[in-house]
Design a protein around this motif. Structure first.
Motif, PDB file in Angstrom:
ATOM      1  N   LYS A  87     -50.968 -29.719  -6.740  1.00  0.00           N
ATOM      2  CA  LYS A  87     -50.210 -28.578  -6.207  1.00  0.00           C
ATOM      3  C   LYS A  87     -50.566 -27.281  -6.941  1.00  0.00           C
ATOM      4  CE  LYS A  87     -46.318 -30.514  -7.331  1.00  0.00           C
ATOM      5  NZ  LYS A  87     -46.784 -31.736  -7.992  1.00  0.00           N
ATOM      6  N   SER A  88     -50.478 -27.329  -8.251  1.00  0.00           N
ATOM      7  CA  SER A  88     -50.741 -26.107  -9.020  1.00  0.00           C
ATOM      8  C   SER A  88     -52.184 -25.659  -8.835  1.00  0.00           C
ATOM      9  CB  SER A  88     -50.466 -26.341 -10.508  1.00  0.00           C
ATOM     10  OG  SER A  88     -49.102 -26.593 -10.709  1.00  0.00           O
ATOM     11  N   THR A  89     -53.092 -26.615  -8.801  1.00  0.00           N
ATOM     12  CA  THR A  89     -54.495 -26.266  -8.621  1.00  0.00           C
ATOM     13  C   THR A  89     -54.696 -25.544  -7.291  1.00  0.00           C
ATOM     14  OG1 THR A  89     -55.055 -28.243  -9.878  1.00  0.00           O
ATOM     15  CG2 THR A  89     -56.840 -27.199  -8.650  1.00  0.00           C
ATOM     16  N   HIS A 137     -46.471 -18.433 -12.136  1.00  0.00           N
ATOM     17  CA  HIS A 137     -47.078 -19.629 -12.707  1.00  0.00           C
ATOM     18  C   HIS A 137     -46.036 -20.646 -13.133  1.00  0.00           C
ATOM     19  CE1 HIS A 137     -51.417 -18.904 -13.107  1.00  0.00           C
ATOM     20  NE2 HIS A 137     -51.076 -17.623 -13.075  1.00  0.00           N
ATOM     21  N   GLN A 138     -46.460 -21.900 -13.122  1.00  0.00           N
ATOM     22  CA  GLN A 138     -45.612 -22.970 -13.625  1.00  0.00           C
ATOM     23  C   GLN A 138     -45.405 -22.813 -15.132  1.00  0.00           C
ATOM     24  OE1 GLN A 138     -47.297 -26.808 -12.786  1.00  0.00           O
ATOM     25  NE2 GLN A 138     -45.472 -27.884 -13.409  1.00  0.00           N
ATOM     26  N   GLU A 139     -46.469 -22.423 -15.825  1.00  0.00           N
ATOM     27  CA  GLU A 139     -46.361 -22.199 -17.256  1.00  0.00           C
ATOM     28  C   GLU A 139     -45.818 -20.796 -17.488  1.00  0.00           C
ATOM     29  OE1 GLU A 139     -49.792 -22.621 -16.175  1.00  0.00           O
ATOM     30  OE2 GLU A 139     -49.329 -24.751 -15.985  1.00  0.00           O
ATOM     31  N   PHE A 152     -44.441 -19.586  -5.592  1.00  0.00           N
ATOM     32  CA  PHE A 152     -43.592 -20.004  -6.715  1.00  0.00           C
ATOM     33  C   PHE A 152     -43.988 -21.415  -7.121  1.00  0.00           C
ATOM     34  CE2 PHE A 152     -40.882 -16.941  -4.480  1.00  0.00           C
ATOM     35  CZ  PHE A 152     -40.403 -16.167  -5.522  1.00  0.00           C
ATOM     36  N   ASP A 153     -44.501 -21.573  -8.326  1.00  0.00           N
ATOM     37  CA  ASP A 153     -44.866 -22.912  -8.802  1.00  0.00           C
ATOM     38  C   ASP A 153     -43.758 -23.431  -9.719  1.00  0.00           C
ATOM     39  OD1 ASP A 153     -46.089 -25.243  -9.463  1.00  0.00           O
ATOM     40  OD2 ASP A 153     -47.983 -24.352 -10.124  1.00  0.00           O
ATOM     41  N   GLU A 154     -42.917 -24.285  -9.189  1.00  0.00           N
ATOM     42  CA  GLU A 154     -41.771 -24.854  -9.908  1.00  0.00           C
ATOM     43  C   GLU A 154     -40.945 -23.799 -10.633  1.00  0.00           C
ATOM     44  OE1 GLU A 154     -42.087 -28.526 -11.942  1.00  0.00           O
ATOM     45  OE2 GLU A 154     -44.030 -28.956 -11.036  1.00  0.00           O
ATOM     46  N   PRO A 155     -40.418 -22.843  -9.887  1.00  0.00           N
ATOM     47  CA  PRO A 155     -39.666 -21.776 -10.538  1.00  0.00           C
ATOM     48  C   PRO A 155     -38.326 -22.252 -11.086  1.00  0.00           C
ATOM     49  CG  PRO A 155     -39.451 -21.584  -8.167  1.00  0.00           C
ATOM     50  CD  PRO A 155     -40.443 -22.688  -8.422  1.00  0.00           C
TER      51      PRO A 155
END
Ligand SMILES: Nc1ncnc2c1ncn2[C@@H]1O[C@H](COP(=O)(O)OP(=O)(O)OP(=O)(O)O)[C@@H](O)[C@H]1O
Ligand SMILES: [Mg+2]
Lengths: 498, 333
Positions: A42-44, A84-86, A163-166
């Motif tokens: 997903k993030s990729t 970003h997730q991070e 939104f990556d895992e906000p």
């Protein structure tokens, strides 16, 4: 015509193909959720869409026009922004300075701090938070940093927001505020790509859901066609009927840890509790209630005053080395900042806390280390294409499993896990719960600190609730329900909470 | 992490960057050797090369210690002054006649130098860790102290070994050779081998890298940050002491300016060798390579006529900047 469309996207790292022939689009004014297991890609995929990485193959189109991005800034110019997730913030700058970093407001030649502070305050208030824009970011909790990061991204003019895992580290209150903001931008005709492991939340916000598994797109549906259970099945490839393992009612057992009047200056006051052998004890509370700090004070990561008795003997751990030696391990909620060396390989991370066990005659026994990694990968089901990648290249869920494996090498008798399933997919959650239950069955004692009440209720024998640095109550048996916990955690009356 | 160069050769890492960063200094060295070969026919003679490597021994050995300090996230600016200070005390001891027998006096003097070096390093370590002073400032302070004490001991002049017997006995440690290899070169490789073993193969070495890579992670893993860091400074002190043992027999004398700017040369060697200045990645053999590069550049300038040798400092300064640029571009890709 969709706002954005990608066809045949593939991504290969070395010899591992992490995305295979993905076709996906985003329409104006919709929330398109992407779900999938940890490491599904997903993030990729999101990083490719936002120009952070080039695809190995495939084509992307905006308004039907083929585009290639030279980098994230290029994608931003086209209106695609990514949360970003991070967490990527400058820790020594203030909230406002971070939000406006790289696009500072000016008044003549001078930086206009006042305008930036006001703008930042407004931005975070819109996200349901009252963080002071003058706070230095390193003082903020992870949840607060996440909000700052979202505020920063939303300030860029955008047509597509990713939104990556906000919400991974947000409490229900902040999550609601964020979902409200997302509805607002959707109403303005912005396309939203939304990643989350919290399926009920996906059900609530998304218009469409796409499921990735092992880098392949396995399903794409309107959200009305799917229930949470269907999503879970599509993600994992099997039914996830029962998330929480069965646990036997606890018999009378000996006390292994006794904490009396423990103070962690500035964070926790007068905490007293007991932990029994084989017990799973939960700590609930709102963000900022002092749960993490209490645990850190107990194991010697922070200065604390009070009495801690381990197996009847008073121990006051002056550093974490001492508590590790006593068989008490603490797994930080901040696995990227405090748990793993992201720029080192898996082996170095796995054995870091227990290197003593891997010393041969004089030197580290690399063979034994690599055997330990093989075993950890098997026992904890760490999914990685290859074993020589850096810890930072693992997906979030797999990082958590690596951290678990690292601390379990110490063979602890007491395990304290802070936010055990933050950012972890439903299949892995099930595994981690099973694993926690097994540890307890083996006679170890577990403390789980978590902001997810269902998970505490699902796996704990007993839950202590903290509010503003104090333990304000305990729930057990029939009283273990969300309502009771919320009442204690917020100090509200039952009617208010209901 | 262990033996990055050899290990990556058989199993390429995910990112090619690592390989390149590790190999780059050796490629630079090879290019430099080729350049020297064309610049002057005398360059590639074994006599010249042995001489150059021998002369690099002080910086090379000091830079080994600096590799530890920097890898753990620290910095030591005091090494040049420390070398002068330790050397001066050693010579003063040899001159004091405390031990009558020359051989015994020499052994005692060497042991003393080692002990003082370790103590100076320990002082640096404790000031930065227990005293919680930024290493840059702390060692800037001790640099002033060691340098000032040296000037005071020598009263602004030189301190010279007076006993001819001792000097005769001691000379071969710098100018002698063993099976055709000058002793300082043997010292370089033996100390480097030990340093590499400890950094790459032992628990302590792993801890050094971990502390430099992320202090919090190291702390949460039960590693004592202060202990690990302090010991790197002690190692640095020991390395300086070893350099002193090689330095004293060379001229038999020290002065207030002995070892000036050597801290910069040592740091340059470390960085040119591919060790990250922000910590977390240490390359022992790269450091040795960096020390050779610095000395060879000077040598080529002496032998050739296109650049004045008075520009050596400027060229070395340029080298460190180029090395950083190369490192950066290798990391980015
Ligand atoms: N730079 C990289 N080099 C090698 N492999 C990588 C790299 N980045 C990601 N991967 C691998 O690609 C796969 C997909 O990772 P990705 O982060 O996209 O997963 P994800 O679906 O976002 O998972 P999570 O839910 O845990 O965040 C993983 O197996 C990961 O190890
Ligand atoms: Mg992800």
């Amino acid at each position: 015509m969709p706002l954005f469309e990608a066809t045949g996207l593939s991504k290969t790292f070395g010899i591992v193909e992490v995305l295979k022939d993905i076709n996906i689009n985003v329409r104006a004014g919709e929330v398109h959720a992407i779900i999938g297991e940890n490491g599904a890609g997903k993030s990729t995929l999101m990083k490719i869409i936002a120009g952070n990485q080039p695809p190995t193959r495939g084509e992307m189109r905006i308004d039907g026009e083929t585009v290639t991005f030279s980098g994230p800034v290029d994608a931003e110019h086209r209106g695609i922004v990514l949360v970003h997730q991070e967490i990527l913030l400058a820790p020594d700058l203030t909230v406002a300075q971070n939000i406006y970093l790289g696009r500072e407001l000016h008044k003549g030649v001078f930086i206009d701090d006042r305008a930036m502070n006001e703008g930042a305050a407004k931005a975070v208030r819109g996200l349901g938070s009252d963080i002071d824009p003058n706070t230095i970011v390193s003082r903020l909790s992870i949840a607060q940093r996440q909000l700052v990061q979202i505020a920063r991204v939303l300030l860029v003019p955008h047509r597509i927001v990713i939104f990556d895992e906000p919400t991974a580290s947000l409490t229900p209150h902040e999550t609601d505020a964020l979902l409200k903001v997302i509805r607002q931008i959707r109403a303005k005709g912005v396309g939203v790509l939304y990643i989350s492991h919290r399926l009920p939340e996906v059900k609530e916000i998304a218009d469409r859901v796409t499921v990735l598994r092992d880098g392949r797109l396995v399903a794409s549906h309107d959200v009305s066609e799917l229930q949470s259970a269907d999503m879970a099945r599509l993600m994992v490839g099997r039914d996830v009927a029962k998330l929480y393992p069965d646990r036997h009612a606890a018999e009378a057992r000996e006390t292994v840890l006794e904490v009396e009047h423990l103070n962690v200056p500035g964070y926790a006051q007068d905490a007293s509790f007991q932990l029994k052998k084989g017990e799973i004890l939960g700590f609930a509370g709102l963000v900022g209630a002092g749960r993490t700090e209490l645990m850190e004070g107990m194991v010697g990561l922070r200065t604390s005053r009070g009495v801690v008795r381990h197996l009847g003997k008073p121990v006051n751990f002056k550093d974490v080395h001492a508590s590790l030696k006593a068989g008490i391990v603490y797994l930080s909620e901040d696995r990227k900042g405090k748990g793993l060396l992201l720029t080192k390989d898996l082996i170095v991370n796995l054995t870091l806390a227990s290197l003593g066990k891997f010393i041969g005659a004089l030197q580290i026994d690399r063979k034994r280390e690599s055997a330990a990694l093989d075993k950890a990968i098997r026992d904890f089901d760490i999914r990685t294409g290859r074993k020589d990648i850096l810890a930072g290249q693992l997906s979030g869920g797999n990082q958590q499993k690596l951290l678990l494996a690292k601390m379990m090498l110490l063979d602890p008798s007491i395990v304290i896990i802070d936010e055990p399933t933050r950012g972890i997919d439903i299949g892995n959650k099930e595994q981690i719960y099973k694993f926690i239950a097994k540890l307890a069955e083996e006679g170890r004692s577990i403390i789980v600190v978590s902001s997810e009440m269902p998970e505490l209720i699902g796996i704990c024998d007993r839950i202590l609730v903290m509010r503003s640095g104090r333990i304000v109550g305990e729930v057990t048996g029939d009283h273990m329900n969300e309502n009771e916990i919320v009442v204690l955690a917020t100090g509200a009356t039952k009617e208010e909470a209901a | 992490m262990a033996n990055v160069a050899t290990e990556t050769a058989k199993a390429p890492k995910t990112s090619k960057d690592w390989d390149m960063a590790a190999i780059a200094p050796f490629i630079a060295l090879a290019l430099l050797l080729a350049l020297g070969y064309f610049a002057n026919p005398n360059f590639m003679t074994s006599a010249n090369l042995l001489n150059v490597v021998t002369r690099s021994s002080f910086i090379a050995v000091i830079a080994l210690g600096a590799t530890y300090v920097i890898t753990s996230g620290g910095l030591d600016l005091s090494v040049g002054a420390m070398l002068a200070f330790v050397a001066s005390l050693m010579i003063l001891f040899l001159n004091s006649g405390t031990v009558a027998d020359p051989a015994l006096a020499l052994v005692a003097g060497m042991a003393l130098a080692i002990a003082i070096g370790a103590a100076c390093g320990l002082a640096n370590g404790l000031i930065t860790t227990i005293g919680r002073i930024e290493p840059f400032i702390a060692t800037l302070g001790t640099m002033g102290i060691y340098r000032g004490l040296t000037t005071w001991l020598s009263q602004g002049g030189a301190i010279t070994v007076r006993d001819r017997d001792i000097l005769a006995l001691y000379r071969p440690v710098y100018s002698g050779s063993f099976v055709g290899v000058p002793v300082p070169i043997i010292v370089i490789f033996v100390t480097a081998a030990i340093a590499a073993f400890v950094l790459y193969r032992t628990r302590y070495g792993r801890h050094v890298t971990a502390v430099g890579s992320n202090e919090d992670v190291a702390r949460y893993s039960g590693i004592s940050i202060n202990r690990v860091r302090t010991v790197t400074y002690v190692i640095q002190g020991l390395c300086v002491a070893v350099a002193v043992l090689l330095y004293v027999p060379r001229l038999g004398s020290t002065s207030a300016t002995t070892g000036s700017f050597w801290e910069l040369q040592a740091i340059t060697a470390v960085v040119v060798g591919g060790t990250a200045l922000r910590g977390g990645v240490g390359r022992i053999w790269g450091t040795i390579c960096g020390a050779f590069i610095l000395e060879i550049v000077g040598n080529i300038m002496l032998l050739s006529n296109f650049v004045s040798e008075y520009l050596i400092g400027a060229i070395q300064g340029a080298i460190i900047i180029i090395a950083m640029l190369v490192q950066r571009s290798l990391m980015r890709r």
